[in-house]
Scaffold this motif. Structure first.
Motif, PDB file in Angstrom:
ATOM      1  N   THR A 241       0.813  -1.226   0.000  1.00  7.76           N
ATOM      2  CA  THR A 241       0.000   0.000   0.000  1.00  7.76           C
ATOM      3  C   THR A 241       0.841   1.267   0.000  1.00  7.76           C
ATOM      4  OG1 THR A 241      -0.156  -0.030   2.428  1.00  7.76           O
ATOM      5  CG2 THR A 241      -1.912  -1.134   1.179  1.00  7.76           C
ATOM      6  N   ARG A 242       2.063   1.166   0.420  1.00 12.92           N
ATOM      7  CA  ARG A 242       2.979   2.312   0.474  1.00 12.92           C
ATOM      8  C   ARG A 242       4.329   1.838  -0.038  1.00 12.92           C
ATOM      9  NH1 ARG A 242      -0.883   1.992   4.144  1.00 12.92           N
ATOM     10  NH2 ARG A 242      -1.795   3.865   5.123  1.00 12.92           N
ATOM     11  N   PRO A 243       4.437   1.599  -1.343  1.00  8.83           N
ATOM     12  CA  PRO A 243       5.574   0.867  -1.900  1.00  8.83           C
ATOM     13  C   PRO A 243       6.906   1.606  -1.932  1.00  8.83           C
ATOM     14  CG  PRO A 243       4.090   1.576  -3.640  1.00  8.83           C
ATOM     15  CD  PRO A 243       3.405   1.899  -2.349  1.00  8.83           C
ATOM     16  N   ASN A 244       6.909   2.888  -1.666  1.00  3.81           N
ATOM     17  CA  ASN A 244       8.166   3.638  -1.736  1.00  3.81           C
ATOM     18  C   ASN A 244       8.515   4.270  -0.391  1.00  3.81           C
ATOM     19  OD1 ASN A 244       8.654   3.279  -4.594  1.00  3.81           O
ATOM     20  ND2 ASN A 244       6.906   4.636  -4.908  1.00  3.81           N
ATOM     21  N   PRO A 245       9.786   4.145   0.003  1.00  2.00           N
ATOM     22  CA  PRO A 245      10.841   3.323  -0.604  1.00  2.00           C
ATOM     23  C   PRO A 245      10.570   1.830  -0.395  1.00  2.00           C
ATOM     24  CG  PRO A 245      11.610   4.266   1.459  1.00  2.00           C
ATOM     25  CD  PRO A 245      10.267   4.869   1.199  1.00  2.00           C
ATOM     26  N   GLN A 246      11.004   1.036  -1.347  1.00  2.00           N
ATOM     27  CA  GLN A 246      10.630  -0.371  -1.333  1.00  2.00           C
ATOM     28  C   GLN A 246      11.527  -1.195  -0.419  1.00  2.00           C
ATOM     29  OE1 GLN A 246      11.110  -0.908  -5.636  1.00  2.00           O
ATOM     30  NE2 GLN A 246      12.701  -2.445  -5.225  1.00  2.00           N
ATOM     31  N   LEU A 247      10.940  -2.233   0.124  1.00  2.00           N
ATOM     32  CA  LEU A 247      11.649  -3.159   1.002  1.00  2.00           C
ATOM     33  C   LEU A 247      11.765  -4.552   0.393  1.00  2.00           C
ATOM     34  CD1 LEU A 247      10.211  -2.102   4.480  1.00  2.00           C
ATOM     35  CD2 LEU A 247      12.636  -2.124   3.831  1.00  2.00           C
ATOM     36  N   LEU A 248      11.243  -4.715  -0.795  1.00  2.00           N
ATOM     37  CA  LEU A 248      11.388  -5.973  -1.527  1.00  2.00           C
ATOM     38  C   LEU A 248      11.983  -5.681  -2.901  1.00  2.00           C
ATOM     39  CD1 LEU A 248       8.060  -7.862  -0.712  1.00  2.00           C
ATOM     40  CD2 LEU A 248      10.368  -8.618  -0.118  1.00  2.00           C
ATOM     41  N   PRO A 249      12.953  -6.475  -3.340  1.00  2.00           N
ATOM     42  CA  PRO A 249      13.535  -6.262  -4.669  1.00  2.00           C
ATOM     43  C   PRO A 249      12.512  -6.502  -5.771  1.00  2.00           C
ATOM     44  CG  PRO A 249      14.854  -7.792  -3.350  1.00  2.00           C
ATOM     45  CD  PRO A 249      13.550  -7.615  -2.644  1.00  2.00           C
ATOM     46  N   THR A 250      12.782  -5.951  -6.930  1.00  2.00           N
ATOM     47  CA  THR A 250      11.912  -6.158  -8.089  1.00  2.00           C
ATOM     48  C   THR A 250      12.111  -7.550  -8.684  1.00  2.00           C
ATOM     49  OG1 THR A 250      12.018  -3.799  -8.591  1.00  2.00           O
ATOM     50  CG2 THR A 250      11.233  -5.246 -10.348  1.00  2.00           C
ATOM     51  N   ASP A 251      13.344  -8.017  -8.680  1.00  2.00           N
ATOM     52  CA  ASP A 251      13.673  -9.309  -9.263  1.00  2.00           C
ATOM     53  C   ASP A 251      13.044 -10.454  -8.459  1.00  2.00           C
ATOM     54  OD1 ASP A 251      15.454 -11.031 -11.066  1.00  2.00           O
ATOM     55  OD2 ASP A 251      16.044 -11.693  -9.062  1.00  2.00           O
ATOM     56  N   PRO A 252      12.289 -11.357  -9.109  1.00  2.00           N
ATOM     57  CA  PRO A 252      11.605 -12.443  -8.388  1.00  2.00           C
ATOM     58  C   PRO A 252      12.553 -13.352  -7.613  1.00  2.00           C
ATOM     59  CG  PRO A 252      10.751 -12.250 -10.619  1.00  2.00           C
ATOM     60  CD  PRO A 252      11.956 -11.366 -10.549  1.00  2.00           C
ATOM     61  N   LYS A 253      13.739 -13.609  -8.146  1.00  2.00           N
ATOM     62  CA  LYS A 253      14.680 -14.483  -7.447  1.00  2.00           C
ATOM     63  C   LYS A 253      15.170 -13.829  -6.160  1.00  2.00           C
ATOM     64  CE  LYS A 253      16.298 -16.823 -11.632  1.00  2.00           C
ATOM     65  NZ  LYS A 253      17.444 -17.064 -12.538  1.00  2.00           N
ATOM     66  N   LYS A 254      15.479 -12.544  -6.254  1.00  2.00           N
ATOM     67  CA  LYS A 254      15.940 -11.837  -5.053  1.00  2.00           C
ATOM     68  C   LYS A 254      14.803 -11.709  -4.030  1.00  2.00           C
ATOM     69  CE  LYS A 254      19.800  -9.267  -7.025  1.00  2.00           C
ATOM     70  NZ  LYS A 254      20.792 -10.088  -6.290  1.00  2.00           N
ATOM     71  N   ARG A 255      13.581 -11.500  -4.515  1.00  2.00           N
ATOM     72  CA  ARG A 255      12.424 -11.460  -3.605  1.00  2.00           C
ATOM     73  C   ARG A 255      12.296 -12.772  -2.843  1.00  2.00           C
ATOM     74  NH1 ARG A 255       7.221  -8.287  -4.443  1.00  2.00           N
ATOM     75  NH2 ARG A 255       7.935  -6.312  -5.298  1.00  2.00           N
ATOM     76  N   ALA A 256      12.459 -13.858  -3.562  1.00  2.00           N
ATOM     77  CA  ALA A 256      12.364 -15.173  -2.923  1.00  2.00           C
ATOM     78  C   ALA A 256      13.471 -15.358  -1.898  1.00  2.00           C
ATOM     79  CB  ALA A 256      12.423 -16.274  -3.977  1.00  2.00           C
ATOM     80  N   GLN A 257      14.659 -14.874  -2.207  1.00  2.00           N
ATOM     81  CA  GLN A 257      15.774 -14.977  -1.272  1.00  2.00           C
ATOM     82  C   GLN A 257      15.518 -14.143  -0.019  1.00  2.00           C
ATOM     83  OE1 GLN A 257      18.858 -13.791  -4.003  1.00  2.00           O
ATOM     84  NE2 GLN A 257      19.347 -15.907  -4.567  1.00  2.00           N
ATOM     85  N   VAL A 258      14.955 -12.953  -0.200  1.00  2.00           N
ATOM     86  CA  VAL A 258      14.591 -12.125   0.954  1.00  2.00           C
ATOM     87  C   VAL A 258      13.600 -12.870   1.836  1.00  2.00           C
ATOM     88  CG1 VAL A 258      13.311 -10.054   1.663  1.00  2.00           C
ATOM     89  CG2 VAL A 258      15.049  -9.895  -0.130  1.00  2.00           C
ATOM     90  N   ARG A 259      12.572 -13.422   1.229  1.00  2.00           N
ATOM     91  CA  ARG A 259      11.552 -14.142   1.999  1.00  2.00           C
ATOM     92  C   ARG A 259      12.136 -15.376   2.671  1.00  2.00           C
ATOM     93  NH1 ARG A 259       7.557 -12.766  -2.853  1.00  2.00           N
ATOM     94  NH2 ARG A 259       6.457 -10.989  -1.919  1.00  2.00           N
ATOM     95  N   MET A 260      13.088 -16.017   2.026  1.00  2.00           N
ATOM     96  CA  MET A 260      13.754 -17.181   2.616  1.00  2.00           C
ATOM     97  C   MET A 260      14.471 -16.782   3.903  1.00  2.00           C
ATOM     98  SD  MET A 260      16.706 -19.633   0.945  1.00  2.00           S
ATOM     99  CE  MET A 260      17.851 -18.266   0.712  1.00  2.00           C
ATOM    100  N   ILE A 261      15.223 -15.683   3.870  1.00  2.00           N
ATOM    101  CA  ILE A 261      15.931 -15.205   5.062  1.00  2.00           C
ATOM    102  C   ILE A 261      14.930 -14.824   6.150  1.00  2.00           C
ATOM    103  CG2 ILE A 261      17.464 -13.438   5.995  1.00  2.00           C
ATOM    104  CD1 ILE A 261      18.873 -15.467   4.197  1.00  2.00           C
ATOM    105  N   CYS A 262      13.860 -14.152   5.753  1.00  2.00           N
ATOM    106  CA  CYS A 262      12.825 -13.761   6.717  1.00  2.00           C
ATOM    107  C   CYS A 262      12.249 -14.979   7.428  1.00  2.00           C
ATOM    108  CB  CYS A 262      11.699 -13.003   6.013  1.00  2.00           C
ATOM    109  SG  CYS A 262      12.129 -11.362   5.436  1.00  2.00           S
ATOM    110  N   GLU A 263      11.911 -16.002   6.665  1.00  2.00           N
ATOM    111  CA  GLU A 263      11.323 -17.210   7.255  1.00  2.00           C
ATOM    112  C   GLU A 263      12.344 -17.956   8.107  1.00  2.00           C
ATOM    113  OE1 GLU A 263       8.314 -18.250   7.389  1.00  2.00           O
ATOM    114  OE2 GLU A 263       7.432 -16.736   6.090  1.00  2.00           O
ATOM    115  N   HIS A 264      13.572 -17.943   7.659  1.00  2.00           N
ATOM    116  CA  HIS A 264      14.639 -18.590   8.427  1.00  2.00           C
ATOM    117  C   HIS A 264      14.676 -18.021   9.843  1.00  2.00           C
ATOM    118  CE1 HIS A 264      18.656 -20.521   8.865  1.00  2.00           C
ATOM    119  NE2 HIS A 264      18.843 -19.527   9.712  1.00  2.00           N
ATOM    120  N   ILE A 265      14.561 -16.696   9.944  1.00  2.00           N
ATOM    121  CA  ILE A 265      14.630 -16.046  11.252  1.00  2.00           C
ATOM    122  C   ILE A 265      13.290 -16.102  11.976  1.00  2.00           C
ATOM    123  CG2 ILE A 265      14.981 -13.828  12.429  1.00  2.00           C
ATOM    124  CD1 ILE A 265      16.983 -13.149  10.124  1.00  2.00           C
TER     125      ILE A 265
END
Length: 215
Positions: free
Chosen positions: A83-107
């Protein structure tokens, strides 16, 4: 889509999950009101009927925003991102987004719940520290290995992402439980870099409305 009414965050100064949301709000420049929920006083204010009406899980954080109340830190952050996308906290690239979510879930799924207050309170007091140290160190060991492959200045490359919002509170907990961070140089370096950024400074447990004189 942002509402004119200021969001209200129900938070506890030392809560990892609350801190994640505070960082996100600060990062996106969202002004909000904060209502402290003391997780210890009187057996825990999260168990009061008034708070259970906000979050039946009786956990912080909860965020009232845009006419709804959300719980679970990553769900809240995802809503803020959509709802408030800027500044963004998720990368645009789908692979990098998945990696971000992987780290988030890991923790958020693999480390933090095992050293959470509600778990430790079910154990004998003299065993709590050892339990927390074991599971935090085990999780950080795996995280260090992942970050060897994925990190730049921050967890995923050189831009702040939701993964970093999860990392800093977890390192804070590791320090609080006296976990030796020497085996985790990448985690330590990233954490130190993030703590220099204003959103991480203003959201720190040491400077919240409910921070006690001797936290």
């Amino acid at each position: 889509m942002a509402s004119a009414r200021k969001p209200v965050l129900y938070s506890y100064f030392r809560s990892s999950c609350s801190w994640r949301v505070r960082i996100a709000l600060a990062f996106k420049g969202i002004e909000y009101e904060q209502i402290p929920v003391n997780l210890i006083k009187g057996g825990g204010q999260q168990h009061l009927d008034s708070f259970k009406a906000l979050n039946p899980m009786q956990q912080v954080p909860a965020l009232s925003i845009d006419g709804i109340t959300l719980s679970q830190s990553l769900a809240i952050i995802q809503y803020l991102e959509e709802t408030r996308p800027n500044p963004q906290l998720l990368p645009t690239d789908p692979k990098k987004r998945a990696q971000v979510r992987m780290i988030c879930e890991h923790i958020s799924s693999g480390i933090q719940p095992l050293q959470n207050l509600c778990v430790l309170q079910k154990m004998e007091e003299e065993k709590r520290k050892e339990w927390a140290q074991h599971f935090i160190a085990k999780g950080l060991q795996a995280l260090e290995s992942l970050l060897q492959q994925l990190s730049g200045r921050f967890c995923i490359g050189d831009e702040v992402t939701v993964a970093d919002l999860c990392l800093v509170p977890q390192v804070y907990n590791a320090i609080r439980f006296k976990v030796d961070l020497t085996p985790f140089p990448i985690i330590t370096k990233i954490n130190n870099s993030l703590l220099e950024l204003e959103p991480f400074k203003v959201s720190h447990p040491s400077c919240q409305p409910d921070t006690p004189p001797d936290p």
